[in-house]
Scaffold this active site. Structure first.
Site, mmCIF file in Angstrom:
data_model
loop_
_atom_site.group_PDB
_atom_site.id
_atom_site.type_symbol
_atom_site.label_atom_id
_atom_site.label_comp_id
_atom_site.label_asym_id
_atom_site.label_seq_id
_atom_site.Cartn_x
_atom_site.Cartn_y
_atom_site.Cartn_z
ATOM 1 N N GLY B 286 12.886 89.029 55.472
ATOM 2 C CA GLY B 286 12.839 89.044 54.283
ATOM 3 C C GLY B 286 13.875 89.533 53.162
ATOM 4 N N SER B 287 13.498 89.569 51.820
ATOM 5 C CA SER B 287 14.376 89.807 50.840
ATOM 6 C C SER B 287 15.379 91.215 50.993
ATOM 7 C CB SER B 287 13.952 90.068 49.419
ATOM 8 O OG SER B 287 12.918 89.174 49.425
ATOM 9 N N THR B 288 15.024 92.083 52.175
ATOM 10 C CA THR B 288 15.922 93.126 52.304
ATOM 11 C C THR B 288 17.206 92.821 52.958
ATOM 12 O OG1 THR B 288 14.887 93.323 54.551
ATOM 13 C CG2 THR B 288 14.018 94.943 52.790
ATOM 14 N N PHE B 289 17.394 91.514 53.210
ATOM 15 C CA PHE B 289 18.487 90.915 53.779
ATOM 16 C C PHE B 289 19.480 90.468 52.690
ATOM 17 C CE2 PHE B 289 18.799 89.219 58.104
ATOM 18 C CZ PHE B 289 18.131 90.089 58.995
#
Lengths: 406, 573
Positions: B286-289
């Site tokens: 998810g958003s950690t990318f």
């Protein structure tokens, strides 16, 4: 050698001084030149191996024999062994110093004394492990141990009478002697020593020139005797049964085999063996197996070679000996020594049923160790010869042309 | 006697005696030769027997000095020498019905009585099962890992059939600590973990005298497991994973996968937990990318102006597919705001501008196209599309969907992003100073410096505020990914929430990844399921515990310089 001597006025001449003029130091030098130094080196080598081997086996036996109240230290048997070794070396060198004539007379007297002691054993002997073998006079000892070498020399002396008078029935006489001894030993019971005595006697009469056909008869008789022993002698039957039947797991033979093979070819290393710890009699009867575990089969082979070298060295020197008594006595003594060594090795290699027999000069001491040192001392003194004298070479071709004697 | 027969013709006594002597001597010598031969053959027989024993008999096991002196298996320690796994001499209780070897019953007493006495020694023993085993008379182990005192008591029962044999067992003195890193031993075989990875090295007589030193720090590992477990239980998550990674060397300081197992005593429940979530399980993270996407765009030069605003009030429509945010954040967002509020819409536009090929290349450079670099045998294959990525693919990857990787991959990528731009393989072995691998440059140093500012802003002003432990200058990004499945392709309420952090941001030293699998909304997380409420607080508790151990002391007077970016988000005016 005294016949052509001019008269020398001397106030006090001892026997030794007459033989070796020039004082004690000179006497020692002559002795050193006369003895078989190769044999001495070989024997000392075996004894050195013995120190290491007893050191290796000592923790096993010490722990086995420790009780809750008496705890033996690990090297208990090594220290004791070293003490017996000191005594043994003393006996060995003292015996080797004695002149041959004196030695022969001493042996005959010793044989007589020990025979009497052996007669006393069934009456006043002490019992250990169900066998009455020990006589306790201040220190306890087995008369049979000291009888062995004395017996060999005495029988050799008896057989050598034939040089003086060929008509004497020396073989029958010696047979009677050995028969008496074997009977006494079987009473104890001590089958191992009985076999050793009979074997030594057999070698003696064979060297003394018993005919081949009689040798055959003797061999047949001994087989029959062994069979009888098997049938009527419980101890022997058990041992032979377990030898042929393979025994049970964790019996003495199985434990010894595990110990012998525990180290492979190169051994597990000094004090690194683990199988020896569960082996009874590790420091005496089964010390060869302990050597196998800690130093490997290669060293075992080396030990076998050493014993063979000792036997060969002694016997080969007899090939040009001119005194029949010396040839006979040497053959008898070396048969005792080598016989005991090889029987012990064969037992350890599972080629022979187990017997209570130690590995000479390697197993932990006691009176038998001293007795073995005595044997070596006798061998050293008996094979003494003047190195400056030329001897008639053994003529191989002439020997085999007269094939009737073999 | 009869050898003399030939000489009867000799006339007088004295000459005859000389002849007799010669003849006797000759016979004696030949017979001595015969004795020689007998002994020689005896010796040959003994030598042959020795050779036979050595070569043919039950193949003599070669035992070396090393075998006896060295531990049967090498020790494993952490980077400070704390023992994590060591050899443990124990006994096994083996039932040998044939021990008595007399053809009779295997036991002296009745099986019932023996089982009862065994149960008295081992209170947790299944008495009925043991009784049946004894009665059945089949050989087998009754129990492993007996203590010496227990072995004595078993022997005191006096049954020959109960054999206590020595076996070398493995002991993990720290209990369950780092179980997934260490693995376990069963029946002399190594399974998973470093036990399996280093099996040859641990058994090698030349090397096993020296302990294997892992990169782990037992104290950090303990703190990580402790905080991770507390966080996992408080939100009722299925599982959790955590890593602490040294950004400059790639050494893993701690690695935990929960629930754990006990390598000392692996039971049925523990067996289910042997799977390593950090290195083997792949997730869409998810958003950690998003920071990775932004870093790629800055590095490529497609984002040159962080103040540039992107429309964000309307879902992005790509054919049938709609990219939306959880809520409308604002009409338009600049780059720092995008990361702080975690906008899918803007990140997708940035990725679109960057181009699929370049995004794919950066992700591949960060190692996401292959299995993670670590010594452990259990390493998961990422779900990675090898072909050319279409526009939509790049857009979804930009916010962490469409590529599934292990948490270790993410830690490695973050390390590259914050350490100045160099990607290095991760390792569980302690590296000597200066022995860190050269690695490969993925980002420019300037990009990395800019990303450090942005990550710090997220933790200071954005969704990562719950992770901001005072004084530790933490930076990081939340990620709450919907798990694949369900009729709509993703289950909107089943999340994998992750927090990828680094500290201290003024000179990043360590990356911390905290991941929770399917957290629930509980009181502890203010009834929220997103990473900001469950994973981020774990980081806030963990870093103050491990920072001082790792040489990072809290300091309120130091921080990364954010003065150039603060105005963009309405701060610091």
């Amino acid at each position: 050698m005294t016949a052509a001597r001019p008269y020398l006025p001397q106030l006090r001449t001892s026997f030794a001084d007459a033989r070796y003029p020039g004082g004690r130091q000179r006497q020692l030098a002559v002795w050193w030149n006369e003895i078989d130094r190769t044999l001495l080196v070989l024997v000392l080598l075996v004894m050195a191996i013995g120190i290491v081997a007893v050191g290796a086996a000592s923790p096993s036996s010490a722990r086995r024999l420790s009780k809750t109240d008496v705890k033996l230290e690990d090297l208990y048997f090594l220290w004791l062994h070293l003490r017996f070794m000191a005594l043994g070396l003393l006996v060995m060198f003292a015996t080797a110093m004695v002149p041959q004539n004196l030695m022969r007379r001493g042996c005959i007297l010793l044989a007589a004394a020990m025979l009497v002691a052996l007669l006393l054993v069934p009456i006043v002997g002490g019992e250990v492990n169900g066998a009455r073998r020990w006589l306790n006079v201040g220190i306890s000892f087995q008369p049979s141990e000291f009888l062995k070498p004395a017996f060999a020399v005495t029988v050799a002396w008896m057989l050598a009478w034939r040089v003086r008078d060929p008509s004497l029935p020396v073989i029958s006489l010696s047979a009677a002697t050995v028969g008496l001894i074997v009977a006494l030993l079987m009473l104890q019971p001590n089958l191992g020593d009985a076999i050793l005595f009979a074997g030594a006697w057999f070698v003696l009469v064979m060297v003394a020139g018993l005919q081949l056909q009689r040798i055959g008869i003797l061999a047949a008789c001994s087989t029959a005797a062994l069979t009888l022993a098997y049938l009527f002698y419980d101890n022997a039957r058990h041992r032979i049964d377990s030898f042929i039947g393979g025994g049970t797991a964790y019996d003495q033979v199985d434990l010894a085999s595990r110990t012998l093979l525990g180290g492979g070819w190169t051994g597990s290393g000094f004090w690194m063996g683990t199988n020896k710890m569960s082996l009874p009699e590790a420091h005496t009867d089964y010390i060869f197996s302990v050597i196998g575990e800690e130093f490997g089969l290669l060293i075992c082979a080396l030990v076998v070679m050493l014993y063979l070298a000792i036997v060969m060295r002694v016997l080969m020197r007899m090939m040009n000996e001119e005194n029949l008594f010396i040839v006979l006595a040497t053959a008898g003594l070396i048969a005792l020594f080598g016989g005991q060594a090889f029987i012990n090795i064969m037992v350890n290699l599972q080629l022979f049923p187990s017997k209570g027999m130690t590995l000479p000069l390697i197993s932990y001491g006691g009176s038998s160790y001293v007795a073995q040192c005595f044997v070596v001392g006798l061998l050293l003194t008996i094979t003494r010869r003047n190195p400056c004298l030329e001897r008639e070479k053994f003529d191989w071709r002439a020997a085999f042309e007269k094939d009737s004697v073999l | 006697m009869n050898t003399l027969a030939a000489h009867r013709a000799v006339p007088s006594g004295r000459i005859r005696l000389v002849d007799v002597r010669r003849s006797l001597l000759m016979t004696a010598r030949l017979r001595v030769l015969l004795v020689c031969m007998v002994f020689f053959f005896l010796a040959i027989a003994a030598m042959l027997r020795i050779g036979w024993l050595g070569f043919v008999q039950p193949a003599p096991q070669q035992r070396s000095m090393a075998e006896a002196l060295l531990p049967p298996r090498g020790e494993i320690t952490d980077r400070n020498g704390v023992p994590l796994a060591r050899a443990f001499p124990a006994y096994a209780l083996w039932y040998n019905p044939r021990a008595m070897d007399d053809g009779g019953a295997p036991l002296v007493k009745s099986p019932r009585e023996v089982a009862a006495r065994l149960a008295r020694i081992f209170p947790d023993l299944d008495e009925t099962a043991v009784r049946d085993q004894l009665a059945a008379g089949k050989p087998g182990y009754i129990r492993h890992r007996l203590l010496p005192e227990e072995a004595n008591r078993v022997n005191a029962i006096g049954e020959l059939a109960l054999e206590t044999t020595q076996e070398s067992d493995r002991h993990y003195p720290q209990g369950m600590l780092a179980a997934h890193v260490l693995g376990y031993m069963e029946e002399g075989r190594a399974y998973v973990g470093m036990e399996q990875a280093l099996d040859t090295r641990l058994r090698d007589p030349a090397q096993r005298g020296q302990p294997v030193v892992l990169s782990l720090d037992a104290r950090v590992q303990g703190a990580l497991e402790d905080e991770l477990r507390r966080g996992m239980l408080s939100v009722d998550a299925l599982g959790a994973a955590g890593i602490v990674l040294d950004v400059d060397t790639g050494e893993v300081m701690a690695l935990a996968s929960l629930p754990e197992f006990d390598p000392n005593k692996l039971d049925a429940e523990g067996r289910r937990n042997v799977f390593n979530k950090v290195t083997n399980q792949v997730y869409e993270l998810g958003s950690t990318f998003k920071p990775l996407t932004v870093a790629a765009a800055i590095d490529a030069g497609t984002v040159t102006d962080l103040s540039r605003r992107w429309p964000a009030n309307r879902p992005l429509v790509m054919g049938k597919f709609r990219i939306r945010d959880s809520h409308t954040i604002g009409a338009s967002l600049n780059v720092p705001e995008t990361l702080m509020h975690s906008s899918n819409i803007v990140t997708a536009q940035i990725a679109d501008e960057l181009g699929a090929a370049r995004l794919k290349q950066v992700m591949a450079d960060l190692g996401m196209n292959e299995r993670p670099y670590i010594e452990l045998p259990a390493r998961g294959y990422p779900i990675w599309d090898k072909g050319e990525w279409p526009r939509l693919k790049a857009m979804t990857v930009s916010y962490g969907h469409g590529v599934a990787i292990t948490p270790l991959h993410l830690a490695s990528a973050y390390a590259a992003m914050v350490n100045g731009g160099v990607w290095r393989p991760t390792t569980l072995m302690k590296l000597e100073p200066g022995a860190a691998p050269e690695g490969r440059r993925v980002f420019k140093q300037s990009t990395s410096a800019r990303m450090n500012q942005l990550l710090r802003m997220i933790a200071k002003y954005g969704t990562g505020r719950n992770a901001d432990a005072p004084g530790f200058r933490i930076g990081g990004k939340t990620g709450s990914a919907e798990k694949p499945g369900g009729s709509a392709g993703y289950r909107r309420t089943t999340l994998v929430s992750t927090f990828a952090a680094a500290f201290p941001m003024d000179k990043p030293r360590f990356v911390v990844i905290i991941m929770l699998d399917e957290p629930k909304g509980t009181m502890a997380s203010s009834f929220q399921r997103t990473a900001a409420y469950n994973a981020a607080p774990i980081v806030a508790k963990l870093v103050p515990r491990i920072g001082p151990m790792l040489g990072v002391l809290p300091d309120d007077t130091r921080d990364i310089d954010l003065t150039d970016l603060d105005p963009l988000v309405g701060k610091g005016r």
